[in-house]
Design an enzyme around this catalytic site. Sequence first.
Site, PDB file in Angstrom:
ATOM      1  N   HIS A  46       0.826  -1.196   0.000  1.00 47.95           N
ATOM      2  CA  HIS A  46       0.000   0.000   0.000  1.00 47.95           C
ATOM      3  C   HIS A  46       0.867   1.256   0.000  1.00 47.95           C
ATOM      4  CE1 HIS A  46      -3.070   2.712   2.167  1.00 47.95           C
ATOM      5  NE2 HIS A  46      -3.520   2.508   0.942  1.00 47.95           N
ATOM      6  N   ARG A  47       0.862   1.965  -1.135  1.00 44.87           N
ATOM      7  CA  ARG A  47       1.693   3.171  -1.310  1.00 44.87           C
ATOM      8  C   ARG A  47       3.174   2.865  -1.138  1.00 44.87           C
ATOM      9  NH1 ARG A  47      -2.104   7.079   2.527  1.00 44.87           N
ATOM     10  NH2 ARG A  47      -4.077   6.148   1.840  1.00 44.87           N
ATOM     11  N   GLU A  73       1.107  -0.897  -4.977  1.00 45.63           N
ATOM     12  CA  GLU A  73      -0.137  -0.134  -5.077  1.00 45.63           C
ATOM     13  C   GLU A  73       0.166   1.353  -5.137  1.00 45.63           C
ATOM     14  OE1 GLU A  73      -3.593   2.211  -3.651  1.00 45.63           O
ATOM     15  OE2 GLU A  73      -1.625   2.016  -2.698  1.00 45.63           O
ATOM     16  N   ASP A  75      -1.686   5.439  -6.117  1.00 43.82           N
ATOM     17  CA  ASP A  75      -2.839   6.274  -6.416  1.00 43.82           C
ATOM     18  C   ASP A  75      -2.415   7.366  -7.389  1.00 43.82           C
ATOM     19  OD1 ASP A  75      -4.730   5.450  -3.950  1.00 43.82           O
ATOM     20  OD2 ASP A  75      -2.672   5.681  -3.243  1.00 43.82           O
ATOM     21  N   HIS A  88      -1.567  10.018  -3.011  1.00 42.43           N
ATOM     22  CA  HIS A  88      -2.887   9.603  -2.558  1.00 42.43           C
ATOM     23  C   HIS A  88      -3.857  10.761  -2.407  1.00 42.43           C
ATOM     24  CE1 HIS A  88      -5.982   8.699   0.500  1.00 42.43           C
ATOM     25  NE2 HIS A  88      -6.055   7.554  -0.150  1.00 42.43           N
ATOM     26  N   GLU A 147      -4.719   2.923  -8.770  1.00 42.81           N
ATOM     27  CA  GLU A 147      -6.054   3.477  -8.522  1.00 42.81           C
ATOM     28  C   GLU A 147      -6.295   4.734  -9.354  1.00 42.81           C
ATOM     29  OE1 GLU A 147      -8.842   5.408  -5.011  1.00 42.81           O
ATOM     30  OE2 GLU A 147      -7.231   4.022  -4.442  1.00 42.81           O
TER      31      GLU A 147
END
Length: 281
Positions: A46-47, A73, A75, A88, A147
């Site tokens: 995540h990030r 991952e 964004d 993000h 994302e």
Amino acid sequence: MSKYLIGSIVISFLFVTLSACDNNQSVAMVSQSAIEIDETPRVIAHRGANEWYNESTITAYQIAAETGVDSLEMDLRMTKDGELIVMHDETMDRTTNGKGKVSDYTLEEIRAFRTMESDDSKEITEKIPTLKEILETFHDTQNYYIETRLVDEKLAMEEKLIQLLEEYQLLDKELVTIQSFSEESLMKIKELAPDTELALLFRKGSFSLEKAHTVDFPIIGIESTDVTKKVVEELHKKGKEVHVYFINKKTQKEEQERVLEYEVDGYFTDYIHFTKEILAI
């Protein structure tokens, strides 16, 4: 096709075969081997490795890659002049020394800012990366979990994204999953690149099992506190994977252990080593 749907087809075929073979022992042994399906959940950084370094930076993704995660991952945000950066938040306030909305700055203006973090002994800074810079860093050595979102409530980043992914030949190699809270964005991606793996996200407290059943996306992303055994079982019956994200770092490890019992298919983790430990991988 989901591994659960494949498993159901295989098991049904074997049941018919075994019935016709009068319980032949050798066939039973082959059958047992045939239904062993790899169900190891995906570990999604995540990030990047944000536990150890500034989130959504090239260094954070390099650290995550070195730990052997399944996907990186990230964004996307779009600048005033239409460039894709990896960040993000809608604004730069929390993670950088800048202020204001990303969409109010050109890429050249954003180059003047740095991501910020502190390890109590020194201040750590690194530039804000573009998506192109990350792809240029890793090429086809990693899987990407990206994302998308609407820009000022409009479709804007999808064509640019697909263009970049095609430039680096990542779609042909099936190295990309694209997720979004926006069905509109995912449908645009599907129009541009029909074979791309897509995941529909549900915000905390807004999960609808009926909607998750009916949407034409193979992965459903759910906030951990909305995940129950029934939800996972029902989505698996539909041949869909369940990927879980966590918005509370204080309870994330406890929540990861809880949903582990439900055999979810993916973890967006802020604690890579912990997740791999509980999954025994």
